[in-house]
Design a protein around this motif. Structure first.
Motif, PDB file in Angstrom:
ATOM      1  N   UNK A 149       0.740  -1.090  -0.001  1.00  0.00           N
ATOM      2  CA  UNK A 149      -0.198   0.136   0.077  1.00  0.00           C
ATOM      3  C   UNK A 149       0.933   1.215   0.040  1.00  0.00           C
ATOM      4  N   UNK A 150       0.229   2.296  -0.633  1.00  0.00           N
ATOM      5  CA  UNK A 150       1.039   3.624  -0.556  1.00  0.00           C
ATOM      6  C   UNK A 150       0.784   4.546   0.717  1.00  0.00           C
ATOM      7  N   UNK A 151       1.504   5.657   0.793  1.00  0.00           N
ATOM      8  CA  UNK A 151       1.046   6.490   1.930  1.00  0.00           C
ATOM      9  C   UNK A 151      -0.304   6.868   2.064  1.00  0.00           C
ATOM     10  N   UNK A 152      -1.057   7.371   0.911  1.00  0.00           N
ATOM     11  CA  UNK A 152      -2.307   7.623   0.642  1.00  0.00           C
ATOM     12  C   UNK A 152      -3.198   6.729   1.265  1.00  0.00           C
ATOM     13  N   UNK A 153      -3.002   5.228   0.971  1.00  0.00           N
ATOM     14  CA  UNK A 153      -3.922   4.479   1.337  1.00  0.00           C
ATOM     15  C   UNK A 153      -3.780   4.242   3.091  1.00  0.00           C
ATOM     16  N   UNK A 154      -2.502   4.284   3.351  1.00  0.00           N
ATOM     17  CA  UNK A 154      -2.299   4.285   5.043  1.00  0.00           C
ATOM     18  C   UNK A 154      -3.060   5.340   5.526  1.00  0.00           C
ATOM     19  N   UNK A 155      -3.022   6.766   5.119  1.00  0.00           N
ATOM     20  CA  UNK A 155      -3.725   7.960   5.551  1.00  0.00           C
ATOM     21  C   UNK A 155      -5.262   7.746   5.556  1.00  0.00           C
ATOM     22  N   UNK A 156      -5.817   7.002   4.589  1.00  0.00           N
ATOM     23  CA  UNK A 156      -7.259   6.666   4.193  1.00  0.00           C
ATOM     24  C   UNK A 156      -7.489   5.642   5.462  1.00  0.00           C
ATOM     25  N   UNK A 157      -6.549   4.671   5.614  1.00  0.00           N
ATOM     26  CA  UNK A 157      -7.290   3.508   6.576  1.00  0.00           C
ATOM     27  C   UNK A 157      -7.200   3.628   7.897  1.00  0.00           C
ATOM     28  N   UNK A 158      -5.962   4.373   8.447  1.00  0.00           N
ATOM     29  CA  UNK A 158      -5.480   4.620   9.681  1.00  0.00           C
ATOM     30  C   UNK A 158      -6.624   4.987  10.883  1.00  0.00           C
ATOM     31  N   UNK A 159      -7.319   5.980  10.125  1.00  0.00           N
ATOM     32  CA  UNK A 159      -8.541   6.564  11.049  1.00  0.00           C
ATOM     33  C   UNK A 159      -9.725   5.538  11.443  1.00  0.00           C
ATOM     34  N   UNK A 160      -9.608   4.633  10.306  1.00  0.00           N
ATOM     35  CA  UNK A 160     -11.049   3.527  10.479  1.00  0.00           C
ATOM     36  C   UNK A 160     -10.751   2.643  11.468  1.00  0.00           C
ATOM     37  N   UNK A 161      -9.715   2.279  11.863  1.00  0.00           N
ATOM     38  CA  UNK A 161      -9.375   1.297  13.036  1.00  0.00           C
ATOM     39  C   UNK A 161      -8.879   1.889  14.144  1.00  0.00           C
ATOM     40  N   UNK A 162      -8.797   3.332  14.610  1.00  0.00           N
ATOM     41  CA  UNK A 162      -8.516   3.799  15.619  1.00  0.00           C
ATOM     42  C   UNK A 162      -9.491   3.671  16.753  1.00  0.00           C
ATOM     43  N   UNK A 163      -9.034   3.465  18.102  1.00  0.00           N
ATOM     44  CA  UNK A 163      -9.917   3.321  19.144  1.00  0.00           C
ATOM     45  C   UNK A 163     -10.498   1.853  19.441  1.00  0.00           C
TER      46      UNK A 163
END
Length: 418
Positions: free
Chosen positions: A373-387
């Protein structure tokens, strides 16, 4: 808002948080003094007139749905075709709804469910029956268009990323004298969102998963095996994440089990992980282990994302709001308002723009070599798994999940002949 009953139904594969949506729907309707019926086993329950009276459930049990996985009322994989092809079934649905004074129908599912809700709304309008149909988003595949992400995906993504990170530590510890390659199969028939989520487990090229196989890219076996060998020579071991839906350059599913099609027209897949493991073992002579988490990816409520839980509840509340306001043929979707800090809201989107469409991974989310995955994918995905949003646990060490009474209301129509 007029008098009437609200009917809620669940569709397709369930998620770790679909019951949280159901809980929010029922609580929001109760606050507005609206009775909620639930269809047993999705749209089949409506056709069979098997309707469950949620008013017989305690407030505590309805609240407990928010931390209980599975589908509390039962779901089904049952696709209705066009109004012309399946006219009798649609008319039967309308008869059942009329018999129980259902004025609002909420269908909690994916693309096909949005299509069914849309068609039913059009039939009711043509028949002059006052019915408001609202689709409610749900899928671990994250493939619904018009919404930034789908409730259910964030928790499955969190489970995938955590599982891959933990497995990587295990493999690394044993690689010197044992397993050199570990293959993890992720759900995703046509879209590689869950496989991409595994990429959150590591950052550098030597951190697991070193190789990700996406359905958006053709599977080149020679290139794949060459890269596995290179990673093992460089790192000492290799963790591969493969989407179940990877295809050959000719378009054939690598894991086509030859079992025909399911109710939604999907090819029955037979497990890409064991296939890849066998090819690595035979071609490279390396010791390989593999895993097929399958239902665990979508049922792991103990590892749910707090973001996902909050979004699942939010779309449920909004669905009731939209329905009672007479907003027919819409779906509450998630809109990302800002990335840093991550902020989101819920807005209505027309079902006509969602039904039978599919959102795949953007090309900019997949690394140029096709294996990460690219940095753009990481930026999109990370908030969705938080908490974290753990369920309550009992003294026996197990989560305290709830089972509803699911008492059926009396039938008022002749039995349905399928």
């Amino acid at each position: 808002m007029g008098k009437g009953t609200l009917l809620y139904a669940q569709s397709g594969g369930v998620t770790a948080v679909i019951n949280a949506t159901a809980s929010a729907v029922i609580q929001a309707a109760r606050a507005r003094k609206v009775k909620v019926l639930a269809a047993r086993n999705g749209i089949l329950g409506a056709l069979r007139e098997e309707l469950l009276d949620t008013s017989r459930e305690s407030a505590a049990d309805i609240r407990a749905l928010a931390h209980t996985p599975g589908g509390a009322f039962g779901s089904c994989r049952y696709k209705l075709k066009s109004l012309e092809e399946d006219g009798a079934r649609y008319r039967r649905l309308l008869e059942v709804l009329e018999a129980h004074d259902v004025r609002w129908f909420l269908y909690n599912g994916g693309n096909d469910s949005a299509d069914t809700a849309l068609k039913l709304s059009r039939l009711a309008e043509a028949a002059g029956y006052p019915l408001t149909c609202v689709g409610v988003p749900k899928t671990v595949d994250n493939d619904l268009v018009a919404t930034d992400n789908c409730p259910g995906f964030g928790s499955a993504a969190k489970y995938t990323a955590v599982s891959v990170a933990e497995a990587a530590l295990d493999v690394a510890a044993m690689a010197d004298t044992s397993t050199k390659v570990f293959v993890y199969e992720a759900m995703g028939r046509h879209a590689g969102w869950l496989a991409a989520a595994a990429g959150l487990a590591g950052r550098g090229p030597d951190e697991a998963p070193q190789l990700i196989l996406f359905p958006e890219r053709p599977y080149d076996e020679d290139d794949f095996l060459r890269r596995v060998r290179q990673v093992v020579e460089r790192v000492g071991w290799c963790l591969v994440v493969a989407s179940e839906g990877i295809r050959t350059p000719e378009g054939r599913f690598v894991a086509d089990a030859g079992g025909g099609k399911d109710a939604f027209g999907h090819t029955q897949l037979g497990g890409v992980a064991p296939y890849l493991a066998a090819r690595v073992k035979d071609a490279l002579g390396l010791k390989v282990h593999w895993t097929l988490p399958d239902y665990l990816q979508r049922s792991a409520r103990h590892l749910a994302s707090k973001t996902d839980l909050e979004q699942a509840q939010a779309v449920g509340r909004k669905a009731v709001e939209y329905a009672l306001a007479g907003m027919n043929g819409v779906m509450p979707v998630i809109v990302r308002r800002s990335q840093a800090p991550y902020r989101w809201t819920v807005q209505p989107a027309p079902l006509a723009k969602i039904a039978n469409h599919e959102k795949k991974m953007p090309a900019g989310f997949i690394r140029r070599d096709g294996y990460g995955i690219t940095a753009a994918a990481r930026r999109y995905l990370e908030p969705l798994i938080r908490g974290e949003a753990p369920p309550p646990y009992g003294r026996d060490g197990l989560p305290r999940y709830v089972r509803l009474k699911n008492r059926q209301v009396p039938k008022r129509l002749p039995a349905w002949e399928a």
